[in-house]
Design an enzyme around this catalytic site. Structure first.
Site, PDB file in Angstrom:
ATOM      1  N   PHE A 149     -10.204  -2.142  -0.401  1.00  0.00           N
ATOM      2  CA  PHE A 149     -10.840  -1.829   0.890  1.00  0.00           C
ATOM      3  C   PHE A 149     -10.198  -0.587   1.505  1.00  0.00           C
ATOM      4  O   PHE A 149      -8.962  -0.492   1.564  1.00  0.00           O
ATOM      5  CB  PHE A 149     -10.688  -3.000   1.865  1.00  0.00           C
ATOM      6  N   HIS A 167     -11.848  -4.947   8.188  1.00  0.00           N
ATOM      7  CA  HIS A 167     -12.398  -4.537   6.884  1.00  0.00           C
ATOM      8  C   HIS A 167     -13.597  -3.610   7.038  1.00  0.00           C
ATOM      9  O   HIS A 167     -14.366  -3.420   6.104  1.00  0.00           O
ATOM     10  CB  HIS A 167     -12.824  -5.764   6.064  1.00  0.00           C
ATOM     11  N   GLU A 196       0.815  -1.220   0.000  1.00  0.00           N
ATOM     12  CA  GLU A 196       0.000   0.000   0.000  1.00  0.00           C
ATOM     13  C   GLU A 196       0.846   1.267   0.000  1.00  0.00           C
ATOM     14  O   GLU A 196       0.522   2.240  -0.681  1.00  0.00           O
ATOM     15  CB  GLU A 196      -0.966   0.012   1.190  1.00  0.00           C
TER      16      GLU A 196
END
Lengths: 323, 324
Positions: free
Chosen positions: A84, A127, A61
């Site tokens: 997500f 999540h 990320e």
């Protein structure tokens, strides 16, 4: 008649049109090329535009966002797709310290879209975070929270034609929602709320998926003879506080709802600002409805107990209608 | 190597950076520089060697210690000094000071207050260059401290899989603030670590400006040919503390003295140019005097410049295009 497009197809439509218009736009993220993203948000786009413009990344990320920041500074228009929103935590420095602050110091812009699916659904604590207030709080970032296919497409187009880092949050539970979408030039401006339901007795302010339970609560109250206006914010920064304040002046009764923990939330910002600006128009305190300040459980019953229910929203509306 | 003019220009640039840093250090101790400053004295050859091998429109993104990179990139002593004093005439219009020097339009994608972050941005710039089809490279500077943050290796991996025109330059002064690199770096060998990602990686003498220049020139050619990134570990040394005024007990005075006396990058190049007959005392004295005049002028310019207008606090927070 062919059925209307879904929320994800609205995104596909918007990104496809803008990629055709602007060769500088490209997408990168995990599982985009073959799978089309975890929510089918870019299904078919790689087949149309090729692997250079729809890039599959490693699960990195920080590097994904850094790649977007540097490429945007260079003059490209990257869309980083995190799938997500929770995964942004692996890149918070790149988002907050870098993407959001560069324009202020370094004589350049960062036209970077960070798209992710957000909101409360299932699969537990990792999540289902609600980061809306984090991002809206950060100078330099804009935050879109479309609640309809129309707004997905229209807000995406606006973001892709502006020059700023935008957090584009699409709610999980709206992924398959169908509705009309606009054409190539139907842009939805940031900072302009939409009246999703008209009503003169009270105003409910919300955004994203919560529009659906809010609408159901309003129908229940309509059956009891009370008409509730619903404002859909559409973006959280810039936020259409003018529309909120006008609504307070119009109805004098306000409920603010979302599914984030109540403490230090977007709903707090709205209630505080509206109270400061239009206290004399209020018939009683603004009521906020939000989640308990607990990590989200994976158990459906626990989830229901954490976030607001339709009856919580109805109760809040009845409270302000009692003033 | 290079022509005599190029060699003298490199020498002068290193001398200018040294004078700039030593002057700025004193000004900081006198309270003229807000927020401290990171002195690069001793590390000049890394900056000057890298920039000598780059084209003017190649991109750099760098670290919290970036005065030398910025000056070597071609920014004037005036605008860098003004930025240290948070003046409106500074590189970042007074908004960044020592740690946040940058001007995207001139290919400087910023110093950085966060370890490892600048190198990642350099990787992104390299992606932009590749997608735009331009014949340029990006240099991502990172310190030895940045060798142990995960994001660095995420970025190296991404540059390697996509064959991005990136040159990772470790401006390795051997101390992460006050922690000796060998105490905290498993395996010890940084190029070995980097080469696991499948890219050329080597350690170079960061005190030898010509060696740095040659290595970067090769890496640049390699990148422009479409072969992807290179990792260069340039071992150097910082003469001063991490921040101004810090005199830690983490290294010996003998160690500092050894580097200053025996391995100074300016002394080494000057000695070589004298020995090769490319430099004479009169020219050297002239250069010394012109550097002194340049830095004196920069200080006067900075001191006489206005601070940013507080009315502009909200200017450039964003483009305004999304706020109607």
């Amino acid at each position: 008649m062919a059925s209307e497009p879904t929320y994800s197809e609205a995104y596909q439509s918007g990104i496809r049109e803008e990629m055709n218009n602007n060769p500088k736009i490209f997408i990168m993220g995990t599982d985009l090329q073959e799978r089309g993203g975890h929510f089918a948000q870019v299904k078919g786009i790689a087949q149309e535009f090729g692997g250079e413009r729809v890039r599959d990344t490693p699960i990195s990320e920080a590097a994904m966002i850094a790649a977007g920041v540097g490429a945007a500074m260079y003059g490209m228009r990257p869309v980083v797709d995190l799938n997500f929103m929770d995964f942004a935590l692996g890149a918070m420095d790149e988002i907050i310290n870098q993407a959001a602050h560069i324009r202020y110091m370094f004589n350049g812009s960062v036209p970077l879209i960070i798209r992710a699916t957000s909101g409360i659904a299932q699969a537990g604590a990792h999540h289902n975070n609600s980061f809306e207030s984090f991002f809206a709080h950060t100078p330099g970032l804009s935050v879109a929270v479309p609640g309809t296919p129309w707004d997905v497409k229209g807000l995406l187009k606006t973001a892709l034609r502006a020059d700023d880092p935008v957090i584009f949050m699409m709610h999980k539970k709206l992924t398959g929602m169908r509705g009309p979408i606009g054409g190539p030039e139907d842009l939805v401006p940031f900072g302009k709320a939409r009246i999703a339901r008209e009503g003169a007795d009270a105003t409910l302010v919300t955004y994203g998926y919560t529009l659906i339970p809010a609408m159901k609560a309003a129908e229940t109250l309509a059956a009891e003879g009370k008409q509730v206006e619903i404002l859909d914010l559409r973006t959280l920064f810039p936020m259409d506080m003018d529309a909120v304040i006008e609504a307070v002046k119009r109805t004098g009764r306000m409920v603010v709802v979302d599914e984030a923990p109540l403490f230090a939330s977007i709903t707090a910002e709205i209630a505080a600002t509206a109270s400061e600006a239009a206290f004399d128009s209020l018939k009683g305190p603004i009521v906020r409805v939000g989640a308990q300040r607990a990590p989200l459980s994976a158990d459906p019953g626990m989830v229901e107990a954490t976030i607001p229910s339709i009856s919580d929203i109805e109760a809040a509306l009845r409270k302000v209608l009692s003033y | 190597m290079g022509t005599r003019e190029e060699m003298l220009a490199m020498l002068r640039m290193m001398m200018m950076i040294r004078n700039f840093e030593e002057t700025a250090d004193k000004l900081t101790l006198r309270g003229k520089v807000s927020g401290g400053m990171h002195n690069s004295s001793g590390q000049e050859a890394v900056a000057v060697g890298v920039m000598s091998a780059l084209a003017p429109d190649d991109v750099i993104a760098t670290t919290h210690r970036s005065h030398h990179h910025t000056l070597a990139k071609g920014f004037s002593a005036r605008e860098v000094m003004a930025e240290l004093m948070t003046k409106a005439t500074g590189v970042s219009k007074g908004r960044g000071a020592s740690m946040h020097l940058g001007d995207v339009a001139r290919g400087h994608f910023g110093g950085n207050g966060i370890v490892g972050a600048g190198m990642g941005i350099g990787m992104g710039a390299a992606l932009g260059i590749k997608l735009a089809g331009d014949k340029k490279v990006a240099v991502g500077f990172v310190g030895d401290g940045g060798m142990n943050t995960g994001r660095t290796w995420e970025a190296v991996n991404m540059a390697a899989i996509w064959k991005l025109p990136l040159i990772v330059v470790v401006d390795n002064n051997q101390y992460a603030v006050e922690t000796f690199i060998e105490r905290v770096t498993a395996g010890g060998d940084l190029p070995k670590r980097a080469s696991g990602f499948g890219l050329p990686a080597s350690t170079i003498d960061g005190q030898n400006v010509l060696e740095v220049k040659d290595a970067v020139a090769k890496a640049r050619d390699f990148a422009l040919a479409g072969n992807g990134p290179t990792f260069l570990n340039a071992v150097t040394y910082r003469y001063y503390g991490h921040n101004v005024g810090e005199k830690g007990q983490y290294r010996t005075l003998e160690e500092i003295e050894d580097w200053r006396t025996n391995r100074d990058p300016i002394d080494q190049l000057a000695a070589r140019l004298f020995a090769d007959g490319l430099l004479d005392q009169a020219t050297f004295d002239e250069m010394t005097a012109s550097v002194e005049a340049e830095i004196k002028d920069a200080v006067e310019f900075a001191e006489n410049s206005p601070n940013p207008d507080p009315a502009d606090v909200m200017l450039n927070v964003d483009s305004g295009k999304l706020r109607g």
